[in-house]
Enzyme design. Structure first.
Site, mmCIF file in Angstrom:
data_model
loop_
_atom_site.group_PDB
_atom_site.id
_atom_site.type_symbol
_atom_site.label_atom_id
_atom_site.label_comp_id
_atom_site.label_asym_id
_atom_site.label_seq_id
_atom_site.Cartn_x
_atom_site.Cartn_y
_atom_site.Cartn_z
ATOM 1 N N LYS A 166 18.350 -7.547 -24.249
ATOM 2 C CA LYS A 166 16.943 -7.671 -23.942
ATOM 3 C C LYS A 166 16.711 -7.537 -22.434
ATOM 4 C CE LYS A 166 15.666 -12.317 -22.947
ATOM 5 N NZ LYS A 166 16.530 -12.895 -22.023
ATOM 6 N N ASP A 195 20.162 -10.339 -29.804
ATOM 7 C CA ASP A 195 19.421 -11.546 -29.461
ATOM 8 C C ASP A 195 20.439 -12.655 -29.701
ATOM 9 O OD1 ASP A 195 17.973 -14.002 -29.733
ATOM 10 O OD2 ASP A 195 16.152 -12.806 -29.831
ATOM 11 N N HIS A 196 21.016 -13.177 -28.602
ATOM 12 C CA HIS A 196 22.181 -14.046 -28.802
ATOM 13 C C HIS A 196 21.839 -15.321 -29.574
ATOM 14 C CE1 HIS A 196 20.814 -16.140 -25.148
ATOM 15 N NE2 HIS A 196 21.598 -17.127 -25.481
ATOM 16 N N LYS A 200 24.058 -17.782 -32.818
ATOM 17 C CA LYS A 200 24.459 -19.189 -32.723
ATOM 18 C C LYS A 200 24.712 -19.719 -34.132
ATOM 19 C CE LYS A 200 21.877 -20.137 -28.468
ATOM 20 N NZ LYS A 200 22.781 -20.628 -27.438
ATOM 21 N N GLU A 234 15.313 -26.214 -21.017
ATOM 22 C CA GLU A 234 16.466 -26.091 -20.121
ATOM 23 C C GLU A 234 16.244 -27.002 -18.921
ATOM 24 O OE1 GLU A 234 18.362 -21.983 -19.979
ATOM 25 O OE2 GLU A 234 16.219 -21.548 -20.054
ATOM 26 N N HIS A 258 13.967 -14.975 -28.435
ATOM 27 C CA HIS A 258 14.778 -16.024 -29.061
ATOM 28 C C HIS A 258 13.965 -16.957 -29.980
ATOM 29 C CE1 HIS A 258 17.625 -14.538 -26.283
ATOM 30 N NE2 HIS A 258 17.300 -15.290 -25.245
ATOM 31 N N LYS A 358 11.906 -24.064 -17.921
ATOM 32 C CA LYS A 358 13.004 -24.365 -16.997
ATOM 33 C C LYS A 358 12.670 -25.692 -16.336
ATOM 34 C CE LYS A 358 15.000 -20.150 -17.065
ATOM 35 N NZ LYS A 358 16.292 -19.966 -17.751
#
Ligand code: BG6
Length: 506
Positions: A166, A195-196, A200, A234, A258, A358
């Site tokens: 991406k 799309d990691h 998962k 995060e 995501h 973030k």
């Protein structure tokens, strides 16, 4: 005769791993050393790769094969967090690492690369199969694909596939233009958009949880579910990626891809089989059912945020505008919250609240499904509505699932208290979960695209995200509007409060 099991997909269950060469563009970059090479090393360590396997790294930096091997050795030692270093495995793996220096804009480079690919194919017996992995600046994807095609590398004795990272465009139009460029060289079924999050373990487990068990399906709709919260928080800031992040922002960086994919997985209809296109059709259908918002709805049901400086744990933390590479007047969102609604029979009227940011208080990704309250509050002095039944799927860290419900407190009277029933991945299985990149790289080599994003999904996501970006761009917000280390702007709490809901503090 045993019944044929529609979930028994030969690709995902038998895993005959073919010989192959993985060609990495951008091999001198962060992703290669932090994720790709450690993941491939781990696959080698687990003996999951075929004997005929090779990697060709490319980038502009001049390196010999041996220098590249040295660099990758450091990367494996530094970034293979939970894999011990094994000298023999490394030696065998490193023998298959090669390198070609060159500029993506230079036509001559692709001929050189094609020559190397041929040489490596002969030396390592990789069956003519090649996976091209683009881990470069996104603006170079089109050119790299054209170069691969121009030198005839998109065809060979074996299969040829392309993996792209991406962002897939910056809006609907550029996403389509990128896909047109890639399709000139590779057909859609050979394009693997990574799309990691889909790799998962816990995201994959959502499918097992929903469709491997019979008890949840009857509850899984507007009849019993009040709302759903998907949080991708995060604690880190932008960590030296200020220049990239300033262009992207939280909505495009995390929600467009995501978190919408996570939402699609939790809300999609059961697929008829576990075959790649069957699962992807359902994910895509769900994404296409999300209602794009009008400008008024966007002002009411979305909240952008940007963190300001704060003191956290005795340390001064800079605000986003003070981060390296970020402009002092930057209007980029480092926080985004959105209430999405699906227009289908299962979910009509159920808000899906997505938020990411973030510099929030902790790193946690979870899905919280809040059920409707019991119809009667029959126990004096307790208000079940204030302790609703919640099903929490924790994607990271401490992967697991918990169900929160009310229970009678021991002793006289009927006093209730919320309790929780927990399943914890680590303690239940006691074994390591593969990293998302191990799963996804192996899938791409095997030719299983179930966990990869298809172009129609990318377009469906932009269709709902782009109008939000447009309104945000035209509106002037009073940034910064949340302190580093807090749970985001007050407006985000107000957005939920309007429907009588509150954000969970995970
Ligand atoms: C990336 C984003 O795609 O995902 C980053 O670009 C973000 O900004 C990261 O930090 C989060 O991934 P994970 O796996 O650490 O949750």
């Amino acid at each position: 005769m045993p019944l044929e099991n529609p979930f028994q997909d030969p690709l995902r269950f038998e895993r005959r791993v073919p010989e192959s060469t993985v060609v990495i563009f951008g091999a001198n970059g962060d992703l290669t050393k932090r994720k790709l090479i450690p993941a491939l090393y781990r696959l080698a360590y687990d003996r999951r790769l075929a004997a005929g396997f090779a990697v060709i790294g490319t980038s502009r930096t001049a390196l010999s094969d041996d220098q590249f091997r040295e660099k990758m050795l450091e990367a494996v030692k530094q970034f293979s967090e939970d894999t011990e270093f094994d000298e023999d495995v490394w030696r065998a793996f490193a023998a298959g690492l090669y390198y070609v220096a060159g500029d993506i804009n230079d036509a001559g480079f692709y001929d050189k690369l094609a020559g190397k690919l041929k040489q490596v194919d002969g030396e390592r017996a990789t069956g003519g199969n090649a996976l091209f992995y683009l881990s470069t600046q996104p603006s170079q994807y089109g050119r790299a694909a054209q170069g691969i095609g121009g030198a005839g590398m998109n065809r060979g004795a074996g299969w040829r596939r392309l993996v792209v990272e991406k962002p897939f465009g910056r809006n609907l139009e550029t996403a389509r233009a990128l896909s047109d460029e890639l399709h000139r060289v590779f057909q859609e079924s050979d394009v693997y958009r990574i799309d990691h999050y889909l790799g998962k373990e816990t995201v994959q487990n959502i499918l097992a949880f929903r469709f491997g068990n019979g008890i949840f399906e009857p509850l899984w709709s507007r009849n019993y579910i009040e709302h759903v919260q998907i949080t991708g928080a995060e604690s880190i800031g932008v960590e030296g990626r200020g220049a990239y992040y300033q262009e992207a922002g939280a909505l495009a960086d995390m929600i467009q891809n995501h978190l919408l994919q996570v939402m699609a997985t939790i809300a999609m209809e059961p697929s008829a089989s576990f075959r790649a296109d069957s699962v992807r059709d359902e994910r895509s259908k769900l994404l296409r059912s999300i209602r794009p918002m009008t400008a008024d709805e966007i002002r009411r049901d979305t909240v952008p945020g940007q963190y300001g400086a704060a003191r956290i744990g005795g340390e001064d933390v800079p605000g986003f505008r003070q981060e390296p590479g970020v402009g002092a007047e930057s209007r980029t969102d480092t926080y985004a919250a959105v209430a999405f609604f699906c227009e289908n029979w299962r979910w009509a009227g159920v808000p899906f609240y997505l938020r990411t940011g973030k510099r929030l208080p902790k790193r946690v990704t979870e899905i919280a499904i809040q059920f409707k309250p019991a119809p009667l509050a029959m126990f004096d002095g307790d208000a079940p509505a204030s302790a609703p039944n919640l099903l929490i799927v924790r994607i990271q860290p401490e992967e697991g699932i918990s169900l929160k419900f009310l229970s009678k407190r021991p002793g006289a009277g009927m006093r209730l208290r919320p309790v929780s029933m927990d399943f914890n991945y680590g303690s239940s299985f006691g074994e390591r979960s593969p990293s998302a990149y191990e799963t996804l790289l192996l899938d791409a080599i095997v030719g299983d695209a179930t966990l990869y994003t298809r172009q129609d999904m990318v377009e469906a996501s932009w269709r709902v995200v782009e109008p939000i970006e447009n309104v945000w761009r035209e509106t002037s917000y009073d940034f910064p509007n949340y302190a580093a280390g807090s749970w985001g702007p007050a407006a985000s709490d107000a957005m939920l409060a309007r429907r009588g809901h509150t954000w969970r503090k995970p």
